[in-house]
Design a protein around this motif. Structure first.
Motif, PDB file in Angstrom:
ATOM      1  N   LEU A   1      36.225  19.204  38.742  1.00 52.60           N
ATOM      2  CA  LEU A   1      34.785  19.047  38.953  1.00 52.60           C
ATOM      3  C   LEU A   1      34.109  18.444  37.721  1.00 52.60           C
ATOM      4  O   LEU A   1      33.218  17.597  37.833  1.00 52.60           O
ATOM      5  CB  LEU A   1      34.145  20.393  39.296  1.00 52.60           C
ATOM      6  CG  LEU A   1      34.450  20.948  40.690  1.00 52.60           C
ATOM      7  CD1 LEU A   1      33.962  22.386  40.802  1.00 52.60           C
ATOM      8  CD2 LEU A   1      33.823  20.094  41.770  1.00 52.60           C
ATOM      9  N   LYS A   2      34.543  18.866  36.537  1.00 53.85           N
ATOM     10  CA  LYS A   2      33.996  18.305  35.295  1.00 53.85           C
ATOM     11  C   LYS A   2      34.265  16.800  35.219  1.00 53.85           C
ATOM     12  O   LYS A   2      33.411  16.018  34.793  1.00 53.85           O
ATOM     13  CB  LYS A   2      34.606  19.004  34.086  1.00 53.85           C
ATOM     14  CG  LYS A   2      34.148  20.441  33.896  1.00 53.85           C
ATOM     15  CD  LYS A   2      34.851  21.076  32.698  1.00 53.85           C
ATOM     16  CE  LYS A   2      34.462  22.540  32.555  1.00 53.85           C
ATOM     17  NZ  LYS A   2      35.210  23.202  31.442  1.00 53.85           N
ATOM     18  N   LYS A   3      35.450  16.419  35.639  1.00 55.70           N
ATOM     19  CA  LYS A   3      35.817  14.998  35.640  1.00 55.70           C
ATOM     20  C   LYS A   3      34.962  14.207  36.625  1.00 55.70           C
ATOM     21  O   LYS A   3      34.475  13.112  36.322  1.00 55.70           O
ATOM     22  CB  LYS A   3      37.307  14.862  35.990  1.00 55.70           C
ATOM     23  CG  LYS A   3      37.817  13.433  36.026  1.00 55.70           C
ATOM     24  CD  LYS A   3      39.309  13.407  36.347  1.00 55.70           C
ATOM     25  CE  LYS A   3      39.839  11.981  36.388  1.00 55.70           C
ATOM     26  NZ  LYS A   3      41.305  11.964  36.684  1.00 55.70           N
ATOM     27  N   LEU A   4      34.729  14.786  37.791  1.00 56.94           N
ATOM     28  CA  LEU A   4      33.972  14.089  38.834  1.00 56.94           C
ATOM     29  C   LEU A   4      32.486  13.981  38.506  1.00 56.94           C
ATOM     30  O   LEU A   4      31.804  13.081  39.006  1.00 56.94           O
ATOM     31  CB  LEU A   4      34.143  14.801  40.175  1.00 56.94           C
ATOM     32  CG  LEU A   4      35.497  14.650  40.878  1.00 56.94           C
ATOM     33  CD1 LEU A   4      35.520  15.488  42.143  1.00 56.94           C
ATOM     34  CD2 LEU A   4      35.784  13.191  41.210  1.00 56.94           C
ATOM     35  N   LYS A   5      31.971  14.872  37.675  1.00 56.43           N
ATOM     36  CA  LYS A   5      30.537  14.865  37.350  1.00 56.43           C
ATOM     37  C   LYS A   5      30.099  13.588  36.646  1.00 56.43           C
ATOM     38  O   LYS A   5      28.916  13.244  36.643  1.00 56.43           O
ATOM     39  CB  LYS A   5      30.177  16.095  36.511  1.00 56.43           C
ATOM     40  CG  LYS A   5      30.048  17.360  37.351  1.00 56.43           C
ATOM     41  CD  LYS A   5      29.702  18.582  36.511  1.00 56.43           C
ATOM     42  CE  LYS A   5      29.593  19.822  37.395  1.00 56.43           C
ATOM     43  NZ  LYS A   5      29.368  21.058  36.623  1.00 56.43           N
TER      44      LYS A   5
END
Length: 240
Positions: A44-48
């Motif tokens: 999720l951090k990567k996708l943000k």
């Protein structure tokens, strides 16, 4: 207008590659996963970085309760990508009845019920799309993967039938049938076995997850607006 897609199995190789591809294209995402919460939080951090809305959903799709969790978490929807699943390997005579039940629930009943429950939401939009990730083995069958071949074949039959029922509504449904893909699903095989496998594929290598996600994204796009009820093989010429 915002576009929302549900991806089941979003923490897996193909599911994650699809999430990245769709996030880059401006989709907001419901990301289903199960068990590996830390991996999903890191993902999720990567996708943000793509500045898109992300809604994680933890649910066990081998159970009816997991299906209910997913369906009750959806509030607006334009697309569904069903990519969750496992593939037990071994002789059919060695499979337990529990494993057979679990595979039927995970690969057949759960996707069907999710789609059935969410179809009314999809039909509220002028154009919507569903993609199921089947398998080359759903097309041609494989020894030592009999139950996996069976459930993946059932997904193909479902797509062909439902496409005719919902086509006039503006909702399309298709299958992507990958061959051998470089994901964790092949971890059970040794390096030597994978080399032999790759040598049997006409293009001489395994697919990368991104090569499957490119096809999925195409099937969700307007560029595929006249394609429904189809099985798109992405297998390097391994099965034609």
């Amino acid at each position: 207008m915002k576009k929302f897609a549900l991806i089941t199995g979003a923490s897996g190789g193909i599911g994650a590659a699809t999430a990245i591809k769709l996030a880059r294209e401006g989709w907001n995402l419901y990301l289903h996963y199960y068990k590996n919460e830390q991996k999903m939080m890191e993902f999720l951090k990567k996708l943000k970085t793509y500045n898109t809305e992300l809604i994680p959903i933890c649910a066990d799709l081998s159970t009816e309760a997991g299906v209910q969790t997913v369906c009750s978490s959806i509030f607006h929807l334009n697309a569904i990508v069903c990519s969750s699943g496992t593939a037990p390997y071994g002789l059919f005579t060695d499979l337990s009845e529990h494993t057979i039940d679990e595979m039927l629930q995970l690969h057949v009943k759960s996707p069907l019920i999710i789609i059935q429950k969410l179809l009314p939401q999809l039909m509220k939009t002028p154009e919507s799309s569903i993609v199921l990730i089947s398998s080359i083995w759903g097309q041609t069958g494989a020894a030592c993967e009999v139950i996996y071949s069976t459930v993946k074949g059932a997904q193909i039959a479902f797509v062909k039938a439902l496409s005719k029922e919902i086509a006039r509504s503006g909702t399309r449904i298709n299958c992507v049938a990958p061959g051998a893909v470089n994901t964790n699903m092949l971890q059970r095989f040794s390096e030597e076995e994978i080399e032999v496998l790759a040598s049997e594929i006409p293009v001489g290598r395994l697919a990368e997850p991104e090569e499957i996600s490119d096809v999925i994204a195409f099937l969700l796009s307007k560029e595929s607006s006249y394609i429904t009820g189809q099985v798109i093989g992405v297998n390097g010429g391994w099965y034609t």
